[in-house]
Design a protein around this motif. Structure first.
Motif, PDB file in Angstrom:
ATOM      1  N   THR A   1      35.896 -29.693  14.638  1.00 46.70           N
ATOM      2  CA  THR A   1      37.067 -30.471  14.223  1.00 46.70           C
ATOM      3  C   THR A   1      36.866 -31.941  14.559  1.00 46.70           C
ATOM      4  N   LYS A   2      36.321 -32.214  15.742  1.00 48.58           N
ATOM      5  CA  LYS A   2      36.112 -33.595  16.168  1.00 48.58           C
ATOM      6  C   LYS A   2      35.119 -34.326  15.271  1.00 48.58           C
ATOM      7  N   SER A   3      34.200 -33.597  14.658  1.00 49.61           N
ATOM      8  CA  SER A   3      33.193 -34.246  13.813  1.00 49.61           C
ATOM      9  C   SER A   3      33.806 -34.955  12.614  1.00 49.61           C
ATOM     10  N   MET A   4      35.034 -34.620  12.274  1.00 49.10           N
ATOM     11  CA  MET A   4      35.710 -35.263  11.145  1.00 49.10           C
ATOM     12  C   MET A   4      36.573 -36.455  11.585  1.00 49.10           C
TER      13      MET A   4
ATOM     14  N   LEU B   1      35.702 -39.985  10.212  1.00 49.13           N
ATOM     15  CA  LEU B   1      35.948 -40.011   8.776  1.00 49.13           C
ATOM     16  C   LEU B   1      37.444 -40.216   8.490  1.00 49.13           C
ATOM     17  N   VAL B   2      38.269 -39.505   9.218  1.00 46.33           N
ATOM     18  CA  VAL B   2      39.715 -39.621   9.035  1.00 46.33           C
ATOM     19  C   VAL B   2      40.192 -41.031   9.393  1.00 46.33           C
TER      20      VAL B   2
ATOM     21  N   ILE C   1      49.212 -37.265  12.538  1.00 39.76           N
ATOM     22  CA  ILE C   1      48.131 -36.404  12.064  1.00 39.76           C
ATOM     23  C   ILE C   1      47.608 -35.612  13.257  1.00 39.76           C
ATOM     24  N   PHE C   2      47.481 -34.312  13.072  1.00 40.09           N
ATOM     25  CA  PHE C   2      46.968 -33.435  14.116  1.00 40.09           C
ATOM     26  C   PHE C   2      45.650 -32.820  13.653  1.00 40.09           C
ATOM     27  N   GLY C   3      44.587 -33.086  14.398  1.00 37.93           N
ATOM     28  CA  GLY C   3      43.307 -32.438  14.142  1.00 37.93           C
ATOM     29  C   GLY C   3      43.084 -31.383  15.215  1.00 37.93           C
TER      30      GLY C   3
ATOM     31  N   LEU D   1      38.698 -33.737   2.401  1.00 37.97           N
ATOM     32  CA  LEU D   1      39.554 -34.287   3.442  1.00 37.97           C
ATOM     33  C   LEU D   1      39.847 -35.763   3.187  1.00 37.97           C
ATOM     34  N   ILE D   2      38.873 -36.511   2.712  1.00 38.64           N
ATOM     35  CA  ILE D   2      39.111 -37.920   2.370  1.00 38.64           C
ATOM     36  C   ILE D   2      40.228 -38.030   1.334  1.00 38.64           C
TER      37      ILE D   2
END
Length: 408
Positions: A274-277, A280-281, A316-318, A392-393
């Motif tokens: 999850t953190k890998s995104m 990007l977010v 936003i919740f990742g 996701l983008i």
């Protein structure tokens, strides 16, 4: 600390909590400390407005400051208890053992708390009525019930001739106060920014649940000509009291939405998928020129997350799925936001799952009555692919566009 003369024979008596590891209310970190302010009116009858907590030699410190003004505990004739929380009433038990003549003025709801917190019998108290005025020599003290700012028994005291509002917890902030920077006109621009941030964090942590009562209280007080605001925590506002009044009105109105065009992003991750995104977010949000504040759970204290979320129109919740549920550290953050009534937000969630999902279903159940508008979510299994990144983008782009519309 030293006593500070405010005007005429009105003085500030104060202490600072300076322990960086101290948790205010047993919950909230205060790495920059906090002041606890009492106020003294010296005259034909001596009036003490709010006390201090019975720890860290604070009563000794306040007594010492009184002695520098040639008064002792025994010389106090009137004790005004605007609020019965122990950081303002903790000294009451020992104070009233030494001072057997002082009459306590408080709200009707506060009277039973005198005994509950201080062992002080009700017959030492006068229960004020809303708007009641007490004349003490050259001073006219008017009492206003301001319930749930932030306890039900709370009131404020207004000195009519000098136009001073003794506001107790309202208009307060975290942050210790230096002897040479007690008043708003003594602060540098940098220090003003510091106390504004700490006032927001204090509001979000302590007062936010009761924002509707804050707005009612501000309406009640709007007819007063206020020249000086003396809160129980933080600096005294004597040059521009309207500044802190405007801040508090804005903070309270965030509860009705929309708040600022900003996003608070809270990220949790078990194994990094999850953190890998995250980057990007964040990069996608910044392309829309929307400020984004990033926090980790676990890692960042929920008190800081709460202050940011209170001010932000978007959340936003990742987070990944954990045993078919919301990841536990994130569940704690969400629970705290809901307890503090963080409402009227635009919301998005993303995250990874392992053998099966479940976090989204659990998340939607948790926030069902939150007043949040869930605009979308995106999940993927395991590590994200390039297709997941592209999707996701697009989802974040859509979320940002909707947030801009919401805050126009």
């Amino acid at each position: 600390m030293k006593f500070q003369k405010i005007v005429d024979d009105v003085y500030r008596l104060a202490v600072n909590i300076e322990d960086e590891n101290y948790l205010f209310e047993g919950i909230w970190p205060i790495p920059h400390g906090i002041s606890i302010n009492s106020y003294l009116i010296k005259g034909e009858k001596n009036v003490l407005i709010d006390l201090t907590q019975d720890t860290m030699d604070f009563p000794k410190a306040i007594s010492g400051q009184m002695e520098e003004i040639s008064l002792s505990v025994e010389d106090i004739d009137i004790i005004i208890m605007n609020h019965m929380e122990p950081d303002h009433s903790g000294w009451l038990r020992e104070f009233c053992k030494k001072n057997t003549k002082g009459v306590i003025y408080c709200t009707k709801k506060a009277v039973p708390l005198l005994d509950a917190f201080g062992g002080v019998p009700a017959d030492r108290a006068v229960a004020i009525t809303d708007g009641m005025t007490l004349e003490v020599g050259d001073y006219e003290l008017q009492f206003f019930e301001t319930p749930n700012i932030h306890w039900p028994e709370t009131m404020m005291t207004y000195e009519k001739k000098r136009k001073i509002l003794f506001a107790c917890d309202a208009f307060g902030s975290y942050g210790k106060v230096a002897d040479d920077a007690v008043f708003d006109d003594q602060l540098s621009e940098e220090k003003h920014a510091f106390f504004e941030n700490e006032a927001l964090r204090y509001y979000a942590n302590i007062v936010s649940t009761f924002s509707s009562f804050v707005l009612k209280g501000l309406t009640k007080l709007s007819g007063l000509d206020i020249k000086i605001i003396c809160p129980s925590h933080g600096i005294i506002w004597r040059q521009n009291p309207g500044v802190i009044i405007d801040h508090y009105k804005r903070y309270a109105e965030y509860s009705k939405g929309p708040a600022e065009r900003e996003i608070t992003l809270v990220c949790s991750s078990m194994y990094g998928n999850t953190k890998s995104m995250l980057n990007l977010v964040v990069e996608t949000i910044r392309k829309h020129k929307i400020p984004v504040h990033v926090y980790q759970a676990p890692g960042d204290d929920v008190g800081y997350i709460l202050a940011s979320a209170w001010k932000s129109a978007g959340l936003i919740f990742g987070m990944p799925t954990y045993e078919y549920k919301v990841f536990p550290p994130m569940a704690h953050v969400i629970d705290e936001l809901l307890v503090k009534k963080v409402t009227n937000k635009k919301v998005f969630r993303y995250g990874s799952y392992g053998w099966v999902g479940g976090a989204q279903r659990d998340f939607e159940s948790k926030i069902e009555k939150s007043g949040w508008d869930l605009l979308g979510f995106y999940e993927w299994q395991g590590a994200p692919t390039s297709e997941d990144e592209e999707t996701l983008i697009k989802e974040i782009d859509t979320f940002c566009q909707e947030l801009i519309k919401f805050t126009e």
